[in-house]
Design a protein around this motif. Structure first.
Motif, short mmCIF file in Angstrom:
data_model
loop_
_atom_site.label_atom_id
_atom_site.label_comp_id
_atom_site.label_asym_id
_atom_site.label_seq_id
_atom_site.Cartn_x
_atom_site.Cartn_y
_atom_site.Cartn_z
N ILE A 166 1.25 -1.31 0.03
CA ILE A 166 -0.17 0.03 0.29
C ILE A 166 0.75 1.32 0.01
O ILE A 166 0.19 1.58 -0.78
N LEU A 182 -6.59 1.05 -4.90
CA LEU A 182 -7.09 -0.24 -4.07
C LEU A 182 -8.09 -1.02 -4.04
O LEU A 182 -8.82 -1.81 -3.85
N PRO A 236 -8.46 -5.93 -6.91
CA PRO A 236 -8.36 -6.61 -5.88
C PRO A 236 -6.84 -7.15 -5.34
O PRO A 236 -6.83 -8.02 -5.23
N VAL A 288 -4.68 -5.73 -3.32
CA VAL A 288 -5.23 -5.99 -2.19
C VAL A 288 -4.85 -6.98 -1.23
O VAL A 288 -4.01 -7.76 -0.41
N LYS A 343 -2.72 -7.82 1.86
CA LYS A 343 -3.39 -9.09 3.16
C LYS A 343 -2.00 -10.02 3.08
O LYS A 343 -1.65 -10.10 4.05
#
Length: 200
Positions: free
Chosen positions: A91, A175, A179, A182, A186
């Motif tokens: 990010i 974001l 996907p 993201v 994660k």
């Protein structure tokens, strides 16, 4: 005073990212008397959760040793505070690219600052970054310094606020539309949490 000396001497044996700060909160005494009661507040901060147990041992040992040496009693009350932040490079890279797209220069790293806040706890559950807007073009400064306060109330502070808000909004949109990015973020969070647990 013995407690302060003990914690001061033990600092060189602690992990470099473990910081112990203490302050005398209350002393029940006239200035000419030896206090019969003193209350100290101690705060330990570290980005590595496993190091908190070491700080707990150091503080208890220093308090107990000082009490024994002076013939006093001591009580110890612990309050769980804030954990260190878990950065997310995925990010962070998106945010930096949005800043650059807006024509804003970026500097690597964080300012020399050992502050703690609830974002450390949140960052273990929700993906995030610790965005630090730059108020100077050539160097980073801590948010706990008088210079930061002065710059924050200037044109430089207004520019930083506006450009950071735009970059955050653009990052969110990126974001939402990506996907796969993201999912990578994660995965990074899980890997960092696993690494932190293994360090303990």
């Amino acid at each position: 005073m013995l407690f302060h000396v003990a914690t001061g001497l033990i600092r060189q044996q602690l992990p470099g990212d473990l910081h112990i700060c203490e302050v005398i909160k209350d002393i029940k005494s006239e200035i000419i008397d030896i206090p019969s009661f003193a209350e100290l507040e101690v705060e330990a901060t570290t980005p590595v959760t496993a190091h908190l147990e070491r700080s707990r041992q150091v503080v208890r040992n220093a308090a107990e040793g000082a009490a024994i040496a002076t013939g006093c009693n001591f009580s110890f009350r612990e309050q769980v505070g804030y954990l260190g932040r878990i950065p997310n490079a995925v990010i962070g890279d998106v945010f930096r690219s949005e800043l650059r797209a807006l024509g804003e220069p970026c500097m690597d790293g964080m300012p020399p600052d050992q502050g703690s806040e609830d974002s450390g706890n949140v960052s273990r559950v929700i993906l995030g970054i610790n965005m630090f807007g730059t108020l100077l073009s050539d160097r980073k400064i801590s948010g706990h310094k008088p210079l930061f306060r002065e710059l924050a109330a200037s044109e430089s502070g207004l520019h930083c606020l506006l450009i950071s808000s735009k970059a955050m909004a653009r990052t969110l949109l990126t974001l939402l539309l990506s996907p796969d990015v993201v999912a990578k973020a994660k995965h990074e969070l899980c890997a960092r949490l696993t690494l932190e647990m293994s360090a303990g």
